[in-house]
Design a protein around this motif. Structure first.
Motif, short mmCIF file in Angstrom:
data_model
loop_
_atom_site.label_atom_id
_atom_site.label_comp_id
_atom_site.label_asym_id
_atom_site.label_seq_id
_atom_site.Cartn_x
_atom_site.Cartn_y
_atom_site.Cartn_z
N HIS A 54 0.81 -1.22 0.00
CA HIS A 54 0.00 0.00 0.00
C HIS A 54 0.84 1.28 0.00
N LEU A 63 -1.45 4.81 8.29
CA LEU A 63 -1.64 3.39 8.63
C LEU A 63 -0.42 2.84 9.36
N GLU A 112 -9.79 3.33 9.33
CA GLU A 112 -8.39 3.01 9.62
C GLU A 112 -8.28 2.08 10.82
N GLY A 118 -7.05 -9.35 7.96
CA GLY A 118 -7.18 -10.70 7.40
C GLY A 118 -6.51 -10.74 6.05
P1 ADP Z 1 -8.29 -4.80 4.29
O1 ADP Z 1 -7.62 -4.68 5.66
O2 ADP Z 1 -9.78 -4.92 4.40
O3 ADP Z 1 -7.67 -5.85 3.42
P2 ADP Z 1 -6.84 -2.85 2.68
O4 ADP Z 1 -5.85 -3.94 2.45
O5 ADP Z 1 -7.41 -2.16 1.49
O6 ADP Z 1 -8.06 -3.38 3.56
O7 ADP Z 1 -6.19 -1.73 3.60
C1 ADP Z 1 -5.32 -2.08 4.68
C2 ADP Z 1 -5.71 -1.27 5.90
O8 ADP Z 1 -5.45 0.12 5.63
C3 ADP Z 1 -7.19 -1.31 6.27
O9 ADP Z 1 -7.54 -2.47 7.02
C4 ADP Z 1 -7.34 -0.04 7.07
O10 ADP Z 1 -6.79 -0.16 8.39
C5 ADP Z 1 -6.45 0.92 6.28
N1 ADP Z 1 -7.17 1.64 5.22
C6 ADP Z 1 -7.63 1.15 4.05
N2 ADP Z 1 -8.23 2.09 3.29
C7 ADP Z 1 -8.14 3.24 4.02
C8 ADP Z 1 -8.56 4.60 3.81
N3 ADP Z 1 -9.20 4.96 2.69
N4 ADP Z 1 -8.31 5.52 4.78
C9 ADP Z 1 -7.65 5.16 5.91
N5 ADP Z 1 -7.22 3.91 6.18
C10 ADP Z 1 -7.46 2.96 5.26
#
Ligand code: ADP
Ligand code: MG
Length: 141
Positions: A54, A63, A112, A118
């Motif tokens: 990311h 994050l 966030e 997972g």
């Molecule tokens: P997931 O955890 O559901 O697989 P992602 O891999 O897309 O989601 O994102 C990793 C983590 O980053 C999320 O669990 C969340 O804590 C954070 N996150 C994702 N998108 C956002 C956003 N638009 N703004 C702030 N934090 C975010």
């Protein structure tokens, strides 16, 4: 073929809110076996490495700061179809969009600070399990 492990983290918000027990209980009740587990505190560098996929995203720095702000619990979970079934159990990334009864709906604070991680694929489940655990730290009985 779908794999039988996934990697979860109980994130710093849920640890601080005293939700380790209730979350682990729901994980067990959903049929997952915990085959490795530790409580740890990620450095910013390690959190950045875990979420490296990311790093171009606008939320990456926040994050990493959040994920290194307190203790987490990391665990390897075993079950048939573990990755998909666990994503269903935790619900959508944004708790406002997560289905009733899912872990994020019940325990997350925000998009966030969403209580749990997972894995999103079998390949990433294996990479993430190796990130936290040696073979010696895994139950195999
Ligand atoms: P997931 O955890 O559901 O697989 P992602 O891999 O897309 O989601 O994102 C990793 C983590 O980053 C999320 O669990 C969340 O804590 C954070 N996150 C994702 N998108 C956002 C956003 N638009 N703004 C702030 N934090 C975010
Ligand atoms: Mg993800």
């Amino acid at each position: 073929m779908s794999g039988n492990i996934t990697l979860t983290m109980i994130k710093p918000d849920a640890v601080a809110n005293n939700y380790i027990g209730p979350i682990l209980s729901q994980i067990n009740n959903a049929g997952f076996r915990i085959i490795a587990m530790k409580m740890t505190h990620l450095s910013p560098a390690k959190a950045g490495q875990f979420y490296a996929v990311h790093k171009e995203r606008p939320f990456y720095n926040d994050l990493v700061k959040f994920m290194s702000s307190g203790h987490i619990v990391a665990a390897i979970l075993e079950k048939d179809n573990a990755v998909e079934d666990f994503r269903k159990l935790i619900g959508a990334t944004n708790p406002a969009e997560a289905a009733e009864g899912t872990i994020r709906k019940q325990f997350a604070e925000s998009l966030e600070r969403n209580a749990v991680h997972g894995s999103d694929s079998d390949d990433n489940a294996n990479i993430e399990a190796d990130f936290f655990f040696s073979q010696l730290e895994r139950f195999s009985g």
